[in-house]
Design a protein around this motif. Structure first.
Motif, PDB file in Angstrom:
ATOM      1  N   UNK A  42       0.797  -1.225   0.000  1.00 59.19           N
ATOM      2  CA  UNK A  42       0.000   0.000   0.000  1.00 59.19           C
ATOM      3  C   UNK A  42       0.827   1.272   0.000  1.00 59.19           C
ATOM      4  N   UNK A  43       2.165   1.127   0.024  1.00 56.60           N
ATOM      5  CA  UNK A  43       3.024   2.307   0.131  1.00 56.60           C
ATOM      6  C   UNK A  43       3.017   3.155  -1.129  1.00 56.60           C
ATOM      7  N   UNK A  44       2.798   2.543  -2.290  1.00 59.76           N
ATOM      8  CA  UNK A  44       2.861   3.308  -3.534  1.00 59.76           C
ATOM      9  C   UNK A  44       1.867   4.470  -3.511  1.00 59.76           C
ATOM     10  N   UNK A  45       0.637   4.190  -3.102  1.00 60.08           N
ATOM     11  CA  UNK A  45      -0.368   5.256  -3.038  1.00 60.08           C
ATOM     12  C   UNK A  45       0.025   6.322  -2.028  1.00 60.08           C
ATOM     13  N   UNK A  46       0.628   5.913  -0.907  1.00 58.03           N
ATOM     14  CA  UNK A  46       1.052   6.891   0.095  1.00 58.03           C
ATOM     15  C   UNK A  46       2.185   7.769  -0.436  1.00 58.03           C
ATOM     16  N   UNK A  47       3.093   7.184  -1.193  1.00 59.72           N
ATOM     17  CA  UNK A  47       4.195   7.965  -1.762  1.00 59.72           C
ATOM     18  C   UNK A  47       3.693   8.925  -2.837  1.00 59.72           C
ATOM     19  N   UNK A  48       2.672   8.518  -3.578  1.00 63.78           N
ATOM     20  CA  UNK A  48       2.068   9.425  -4.562  1.00 63.78           C
ATOM     21  C   UNK A  48       1.436  10.616  -3.846  1.00 63.78           C
ATOM     22  N   UNK A  49       0.774  10.353  -2.724  1.00 65.40           N
ATOM     23  CA  UNK A  49       0.194  11.460  -1.942  1.00 65.40           C
ATOM     24  C   UNK A  49       1.296  12.338  -1.350  1.00 65.40           C
ATOM     25  N   UNK A  50       2.400  11.717  -0.957  1.00 64.36           N
ATOM     26  CA  UNK A  50       3.522  12.490  -0.416  1.00 64.36           C
ATOM     27  C   UNK A  50       4.056  13.451  -1.474  1.00 64.36           C
ATOM     28  N   UNK A  51       4.195  12.974  -2.719  1.00 63.27           N
ATOM     29  CA  UNK A  51       4.671  13.877  -3.771  1.00 63.27           C
ATOM     30  C   UNK A  51       3.662  14.983  -4.042  1.00 63.27           C
ATOM     31  N   UNK A  52       2.366  14.679  -3.930  1.00 61.76           N
ATOM     32  CA  UNK A  52       1.359  15.722  -4.111  1.00 61.76           C
ATOM     33  C   UNK A  52       1.558  16.837  -3.083  1.00 61.76           C
ATOM     34  N   UNK A  53       1.880  16.466  -1.841  1.00 58.08           N
ATOM     35  CA  UNK A  53       2.177  17.472  -0.807  1.00 58.08           C
ATOM     36  C   UNK A  53       3.397  18.293  -1.206  1.00 58.08           C
ATOM     37  N   UNK A  54       4.414  17.623  -1.731  1.00 57.91           N
ATOM     38  CA  UNK A  54       5.636  18.320  -2.138  1.00 57.91           C
ATOM     39  C   UNK A  54       5.357  19.286  -3.282  1.00 57.91           C
ATOM     40  N   UNK A  55       4.584  18.837  -4.276  1.00 57.94           N
ATOM     41  CA  UNK A  55       4.272  19.700  -5.410  1.00 57.94           C
ATOM     42  C   UNK A  55       3.517  20.951  -4.973  1.00 57.94           C
ATOM     43  N   UNK A  56       2.701  20.830  -3.944  1.00 59.50           N
ATOM     44  CA  UNK A  56       1.894  21.968  -3.481  1.00 59.50           C
ATOM     45  C   UNK A  56       2.765  23.090  -2.929  1.00 59.50           C
ATOM     46  N   UNK A  57       3.933  22.754  -2.390  1.00 57.14           N
ATOM     47  CA  UNK A  57       4.777  23.802  -1.791  1.00 57.14           C
ATOM     48  C   UNK A  57       5.925  24.219  -2.707  1.00 57.14           C
ATOM     49  N   UNK A  58       6.150  23.512  -3.804  1.00 56.96           N
ATOM     50  CA  UNK A  58       7.282  23.825  -4.678  1.00 56.96           C
ATOM     51  C   UNK A  58       7.304  25.270  -5.194  1.00 56.96           C
TER      52      UNK A  58
END
Length: 422
Positions: free
Chosen positions: A123-139
């Motif tokens: 289930x980590x793949x979906x969590x890592x995709x959400x993590x990148x979404x958080x990163x993209x929001x602050x870039x």
């Protein structure tokens, strides 16, 4: 399949086993350093699960601190890289390839290995995709973190390549959990509840296809809505009108891609929409032999923003006077869209409009433009209601793609060429 499910179940049990004292205080970055040095697979799975779960319940400030620590402390091993460079410089002719390979791996930031290790947890793949979404929001406010995003994007490009994606037809019998996500993710033309959705996926002259990934079951990555029609449409109302007259698929002459929605913010920049369109074209052509007209009815999201922010003397706007309020008449807006889509370019010579760039990159032809085609608030604010058709001719897509990719040439119909000159 049974063996794979059995293995996944074992990994899931191990990763949630209560063998670790999760009450102890440790910041996420320290736990990540510990994870990379962990030699026990079972302990590593438990620790990775704890890192992911703690991250998800962290507040925004804590997540930013975590990203800062990854960018600062998980870079390249300078000592190993220096050694690899020296080995490559002094390698014999027979050994230079292996030396270059070692140099390649030595130059990899530790963040990439960390992301791979975290991804071992079910289930980590979906969590890592959400993590990148958080990163993209602050870039936008944190350009210093772009290198970290490059690491995510590099790995996701491999994990989500076409070979791993599964195209599925989404219909009224599809599980409700997936249908609910289709309603939520529709980004072009809002789905107004279940009755509207049923028309889009259940009517015989409507189809919906999506790409899925085995590591994220039940989560569409991207989907495309298709209308089978007797002629090329010039307004979205003709497609999504609940009172429209249905036709039998065998009576249709045109397949219209009228909505393409990317569902995962964390996969932005990972391109697989072109593969989906080509696969759908192939499937429809096989299902309906002799069917060969494939077009879009697409928005022009950058038109109004470009026109209202352009500098004085911009040649694209030559001959057009935009009022302070409202917008040009439908015919004028159509002509402006034709000039904008064919002449407004980015520094690299590609189309300024993102939707145009997507379809032109895939080998489509700019076929027609229509004023007053989308009367919704979004359509008016984006393009004064203009929508356009991009034609996918299977016999010309490769040629069109190469001309656009290599020389920035926009394939267009004679009608659009004439309109863009006016």
């Amino acid at each position: 399949m049974a063996e794979s499910s059995f293995l996944s179940d074992i990994l899931r049990r191990v990763s949630v086993a209560p063998w670790r004292d999760s009450s102890r205080e440790a910041d996420l970055a320290s736990m990540c350093h510990e994870l990379l040095s962990e030699r026990s697979e079972a302990s590593g799975l438990i620790l990775a699960r704890e890192i992911l779960d703690r991250y998800e319940i962290s507040d925004d400030a804590a997540k930013v601190t975590f990203f800062e620590a990854l960018a600062r402390s998980f870079g390249v091993d300078r000592e190993a890289l220096t050694t690899a460079v020296a080995d490559w410089e002094h390698a014999s002719e027979d050994g230079v390839v292996d030396a270059a390979r070692r140099l390649h791996f030595a130059a990899e930031p530790q963040t990439q290995e960390l992301i791979r290790v975290l991804n071992r947890v079910p289930g980590a793949t979906a969590q890592l995709v959400r993590m990148r979404a958080d990163l993209l929001a602050i870039l936008p406010d944190r350009p210093d973190l772009r290198g970290l995003d490059t690491d995510f994007r590099h790995l996701f490009s491999s994990w989500f390549n076409r070979g791993f994606l599964e195209m599925q037809r989404i219909g009224w019998s599809t599980p409700a959990s997936v249908l609910e996500k289709v309603i939520a993710y529709e980004a072009v033309h809002e789905i107004a509840g279940w009755d509207d959705l049923r028309q889009r996926v259940g009517d015989p002259d409507r189809k919906l296809f999506g790409f899925f990934h085995p590591a994220m079951p039940g989560e569409p990555l991207i989907f495309v809505e298709v209308a089978l029609m007797v002629k090329i449409p010039g307004a979205i109302h003709d497609i999504i009108n609940p009172e429209r007259e249905m036709i039998a698929p065998e009576d249709a002459k045109v397949a219209v891609f009228y909505s393409i929605s990317n569902c995962q913010k964390g996969l932005r920049g990972i391109s697989f929409g072109n593969f989906l369109i080509k696969q759908v074209v192939a499937d429809i052509a096989q299902e309906l032999p002799g069917f060969d007209t494939f077009v879009t009815l697409s928005p022009v999201p950058g038109l109004r923003r470009y026109a209202e922010s352009a500098e004085e003397g911009d040649p694209v706007l030559e001959g057009f006077e935009l009022p302070q309020e409202g917008g040009p008449a439908p015919d004028a807006a159509r002509k402006l869209a034709a000039k904008y889509l064919t002449q407004a370019k980015r520094k690299g010579g590609t189309a300024y409009d993102p939707v145009a760039h997507f379809h032109l990159s895939n080998g489509a032809e700019f076929h027609d433009a229509h004023g007053a085609a989308d009367l919704s608030d979004t359509g008016q604010s984006n393009s004064w209601g203009v929508m356009v058709n991009y034609l996918y001719d299977p016999a010309k897509t490769e040629t069109n793609h190469h001309a656009y990719a290599n020389d920035g040439v926009v394939a267009m119909s004679s009608k659009m060429r004439s309109l863009a000159r006016k």
